[in-house]
Design an enzyme around this catalytic site. Structure first.
Site, PDB file in Angstrom:
ATOM      1  N   CYS A  39      -2.141   9.172   2.909  1.00  0.00           N
ATOM      2  CA  CYS A  39      -1.787   8.658   1.578  1.00  0.00           C
ATOM      3  C   CYS A  39      -2.861   8.999   0.547  1.00  0.00           C
ATOM      4  O   CYS A  39      -2.566   9.176  -0.622  1.00  0.00           O
ATOM      5  CB  CYS A  39      -1.576   7.153   1.646  1.00  0.00           C
ATOM      6  SG  CYS A  39      -2.998   6.293   2.332  1.00  0.00           S
TER       7      CYS A  39
ATOM      8  N   GLU B  39       0.882  -1.182   0.000  1.00  0.00           N
ATOM      9  CA  GLU B  39       0.000   0.000   0.000  1.00  0.00           C
ATOM     10  C   GLU B  39       0.911   1.222   0.000  1.00  0.00           C
ATOM     11  O   GLU B  39       1.537   1.536   1.015  1.00  0.00           O
ATOM     12  CB  GLU B  39      -0.895  -0.005   1.250  1.00  0.00           C
ATOM     13  CG  GLU B  39      -1.804  -1.225   1.363  1.00  0.00           C
ATOM     14  CD  GLU B  39      -2.909  -1.214   0.323  1.00  0.00           C
ATOM     15  OE1 GLU B  39      -3.203  -0.155  -0.262  1.00  0.00           O
ATOM     16  OE2 GLU B  39      -3.481  -2.291   0.082  1.00  0.00           O
TER      17      GLU B  39
HETATM   18  P1  NAD Z   1       8.720   4.652   4.220  1.00  0.00           P
HETATM   19  O1  NAD Z   1       8.575   3.792   3.020  1.00  0.00           O
HETATM   20  O2  NAD Z   1       9.935   5.459   4.372  1.00  0.00           O
HETATM   21  O3  NAD Z   1       8.604   3.788   5.564  1.00  0.00           O
HETATM   22  C1  NAD Z   1       7.505   2.948   5.836  1.00  0.00           C
HETATM   23  C2  NAD Z   1       7.971   1.835   6.762  1.00  0.00           C
HETATM   24  O4  NAD Z   1       8.940   1.053   6.067  1.00  0.00           O
HETATM   25  C3  NAD Z   1       8.659   2.327   8.044  1.00  0.00           C
HETATM   26  O5  NAD Z   1       8.347   1.450   9.107  1.00  0.00           O
HETATM   27  C4  NAD Z   1      10.132   2.213   7.693  1.00  0.00           C
HETATM   28  O6  NAD Z   1      10.967   2.051   8.834  1.00  0.00           O
HETATM   29  C5  NAD Z   1      10.115   0.956   6.843  1.00  0.00           C
HETATM   30  N1  NAD Z   1      11.249   0.840   5.915  1.00  0.00           N
HETATM   31  C6  NAD Z   1      11.966   1.822   5.333  1.00  0.00           C
HETATM   32  N2  NAD Z   1      12.923   1.290   4.545  1.00  0.00           N
HETATM   33  C7  NAD Z   1      12.806  -0.060   4.629  1.00  0.00           C
HETATM   34  C8  NAD Z   1      13.489  -1.164   4.056  1.00  0.00           C
HETATM   35  N3  NAD Z   1      14.511  -0.986   3.214  1.00  0.00           N
HETATM   36  N4  NAD Z   1      13.076  -2.410   4.382  1.00  0.00           N
HETATM   37  C9  NAD Z   1      12.034  -2.603   5.233  1.00  0.00           C
HETATM   38  N5  NAD Z   1      11.356  -1.603   5.800  1.00  0.00           N
HETATM   39  C10 NAD Z   1      11.722  -0.339   5.510  1.00  0.00           C
HETATM   40  O7  NAD Z   1       7.407   5.554   4.250  1.00  0.00           O
HETATM   41  P2  NAD Z   1       7.063   6.699   5.279  1.00  0.00           P
HETATM   42  O8  NAD Z   1       7.721   7.949   4.842  1.00  0.00           O
HETATM   43  O9  NAD Z   1       7.283   6.210   6.649  1.00  0.00           O
HETATM   44  O10 NAD Z   1       5.467   6.810   5.093  1.00  0.00           O
HETATM   45  C11 NAD Z   1       4.888   7.697   4.232  1.00  0.00           C
HETATM   46  C12 NAD Z   1       4.542   6.996   2.945  1.00  0.00           C
HETATM   47  O11 NAD Z   1       3.586   5.976   3.196  1.00  0.00           O
HETATM   48  C13 NAD Z   1       3.876   7.940   1.966  1.00  0.00           C
HETATM   49  O12 NAD Z   1       4.385   7.684   0.689  1.00  0.00           O
HETATM   50  C14 NAD Z   1       2.409   7.534   2.022  1.00  0.00           C
HETATM   51  O13 NAD Z   1       1.670   7.823   0.869  1.00  0.00           O
HETATM   52  C15 NAD Z   1       2.515   6.058   2.266  1.00  0.00           C
HETATM   53  N6  NAD Z   1       1.296   5.510   2.845  1.00  0.00           N
HETATM   54  C16 NAD Z   1       0.494   4.731   2.054  1.00  0.00           C
HETATM   55  C17 NAD Z   1      -0.705   4.235   2.562  1.00  0.00           C
HETATM   56  C18 NAD Z   1      -1.622   3.391   1.718  1.00  0.00           C
HETATM   57  O14 NAD Z   1      -2.527   2.772   2.270  1.00  0.00           O
HETATM   58  N7  NAD Z   1      -1.445   3.343   0.410  1.00  0.00           N
HETATM   59  C19 NAD Z   1      -1.077   4.521   3.889  1.00  0.00           C
HETATM   60  C20 NAD Z   1      -0.233   5.297   4.663  1.00  0.00           C
HETATM   61  C21 NAD Z   1       0.969   5.792   4.127  1.00  0.00           C
END
Ligand code: NAD
Length: 524
Positions: free
Chosen positions: A295, A261
């Site tokens: 998001c 997501e």
């Molecule tokens: P992010 O991708 O940086 O991090 C999300 C999660 O992934 C965090 O727990 C982070 O620690 C982890 N992560 C980061 N790098 C990783 C890796 N290499 N391996 C495993 N895990 C890793 O995103 P963010 O900045 O924390 O969140 C914001 C983003 O999330 C925005 O793009 C937003 O649109 C999206 N989002 C999407 C939805 C949806 O339902 N589509 C809902 C909420 C947020």
């Protein structure tokens, strides 16, 4: 905008002892910790243990052991836990909102709304799970003597990686159907926002979830992610598109399923006959709700030329009048961004747009006088695709206005993006808006609402297309994705193949005519 200086009293429930208790369940055998801070002040709240690869492997081993017993527990008994949990979650909503607020900096109105998501998901699947998980008799290839049953088996241990913008909703709501289906869960929340999901796990255990079944590990994504994915039987990821690709690649190499997501660059299309005051109200929530960190929120607004100025004037006035500040009561209409780093990223998008010729209609600046990560509600005009915020997700309180001449042009502009998560169409002619919605390349489209109607409809799958993701949460798919289908086939008497002594030609003749008969029987 209100310029009230910060005069904060932290919620009484957020004591040092309480937070120490919450983080005590996170394994951190190497002794490393991460300073989890209160966003409004930057004060350290608690030292969050950081899990090593060995800690994560142990968490999976414990979860796997607990999962075997849980999977053997009748579905009705499993669901009873969530009936009790629903009550506990509603009764403790205010305490959860306290944690969400201190760790994310969002305003109280959004924090309390976030607490409602897991109970809504529980309610939906409490009605639906038993039916979805029951074996379904499908009938075999030869009537009477054969049968085939579709049996739903839990995947095993599901790894959930959650972001910071809705830490409680994404950490707990996505675990609910996985647990109901008989899985264990190992959750990795974002370091910044681990408190509210940890409290959610505690409430689930108070409701009767067996100890060990729901593990929480913490650490920076790239450190924890590889071990977590390698140990998991399925991965549920919510976060950015860039990280989603990394997760998807690793899950693919391990031949396990995943649901991704991801981000959005969501358009709002206002049609000529729209109710402008309702559309403006929607845009204020769509652009600035949760400080623009949803998001499904709006980053691009398309307006017919004939109503552009009317909308712009009312929208700028509404955004400029927002009550933006740090407080743990329901007063502020917008809170802080999640961190100073993220605030700088949002600022860089605005600065880049201005340097390349965009106009700031209101906002556009950080507000250190309100708190370290505050940024003004910002409306831009003249944003083009050579600007960062013209193509990539800003994920802050920043939105661009665009005008269009024809509806076809509006559709083309809305679809001119790599993302496809959410969209909205505003019109007093609902059938016309529905017809237009069908032309938008997006996993969710709302008519006369920004996102809540789609997201709160827990019976319908909700996910992204294009770079916004793979798979969906909610709906039947939102639970069935955590299961494998087993085809349990039974042959009561051997009838397939030639009888002893039968010539093969004769057997083929009877088999082919049998095929015709079966088709006729099934057509009736
Ligand atoms: P992010 O991708 O940086 O991090 C999300 C999660 O992934 C965090 O727990 C982070 O620690 C982890 N992560 C980061 N790098 C990783 C890796 N290499 N391996 C495993 N895990 C890793 O995103 P963010 O900045 O924390 O969140 C914001 C983003 O999330 C925005 O793009 C937003 O649109 C999206 N989002 C999407 C939805 C949806 O339902 N589509 C809902 C909420 C947020």
């Amino acid at each position: 905008m209100t310029l009230t200086p910060v005069g904060l009293t932290r919620p009484a429930s957020v004591t040092g002892a309480f937070l120490e208790q919450l983080v005590a369940r996170v394994p951190g055998s190497a002794g490393a910790t991460w300073k989890l801070t209160e966003v409004y002040t930057g004060d350290v709240l608690v030292e969050l243990p950081q899990s090593t690869p060995e800690d994560i492997e142990r968490a999976f081993a414990v979860a796997r052991e607990a999962q075997r017993k849980w999977a053997a527990t009748p579905v009705k008994q499993r669901l009873a836990v969530f009936k009790r949990a629903h009550t506990l979650f509603v009764d403790h909503a205010r305490a959860v909102a306290d944690l969400i607020q201190v760790e994310s900096g969002k305003n109280r109105r959004m924090a309390i709304e976030e607490t409602c998501d897991p109970p809504m998901v529980m309610s939906h699947y409490l009605k639906r799970a038993a039916k979805l998980l029951a074996p379904v008799k499908r009938g075999g290839p030869v009537p009477l003597v054969t049968s085939s049953t579709e049996v739903r088996r839990p995947k095993g241990v599901v790894g959930i990686i959650a972001p910071w913008n809705f830490p409680f909703a994404t950490g707990i709501s996505d675990a609910v159907p996985a647990l109901m289906a008989g899985n264990a869960v190992v959750l990795k929340p974002d370091n910044k926002t681990a408190l509210s999901p940890l409290y959610g796990v505690r409430l689930l255990e108070e409701a009767g979830l067996p100890k060990g079944l729901f593990q929480v590990v913490c650490g920076e994504g790239p450190d924890v992610g590889p071990t977590l994915i390698d140990q998991a039987d399925y991965v549920m990821f919510t976060g950015s598109t860039a990280t989603g690709k990394v997760i998807g690649e690793r899950a693919g190499r391990n031949l396990i399923g995943c649901c991704l997501e991801l981000g959005g660059k969501n358009p709002m299309i206002v049609l000529e006959d729209a109710n402008i005051s309702e559309a403006v109200q929607g845009a204020v929530f769509g652009a600035f709700g949760n400080t623009g960190q949803i998001c499904m929120h709006v980053e691009r607004i398309y307006l017919p030329e004939s109503r552009y100025n009317e909308f712009k004037t009312a929208f700028v006035a509404a955004a400029s009048a927002l009550d933006v500040r740090a407080a743990y009561d329901f007063g502020p209409e917008m809170g802080s961004l999640v961190s100073v780093d993220h605030m700088r990223r949002v600022k860089s998008h605005v600065d880049d747009a201005v340097a390349k010729g965009a106009t700031v209609l209101c906002g556009g600046k950080p507000r250190p006088d309100l708190g370290p990560a505050f940024f003004e509600p910002t409306i831009l005009e003249g944003v083009t695709k050579d600007m960062l915020c013209g193509v990539t997700e800003t994920f802050g309180p920043v939105v661009a206005l665009h005008s269009y001449r024809t509806v076809d042009e509006a559709v083309a502009l809305a679809n001119d993006t790599d993302y496809g998560l959410n969209a909205s169409v505003w019109s007093t002619d609902v059938p016309a808006a529905r017809a237009l919605a069908a032309r938008i390349e997006s996993g969710n489209v709302n008519v006369n609402d920004i996102l809540a109607t789609a997201y709160a409809a827990k019976g319908t799958p909700s996910g992204g297309v294009k770079n916004s993701g793979v798979g969906a949460r909610h709906g039947d798919q939102g639970l069935l994705k955590y299961t494998d289908g087993q085809n349990l086939a039974v042959l009561k008497k051997q009838v397939m193949g030639p009888r002893p002594g039968q010539h093969y030609e004769k057997y083929v003749e009877s088999m082919l005519s049998g095929l015709k008969t079966l088709r006729k029987l099934r057509l009736r």
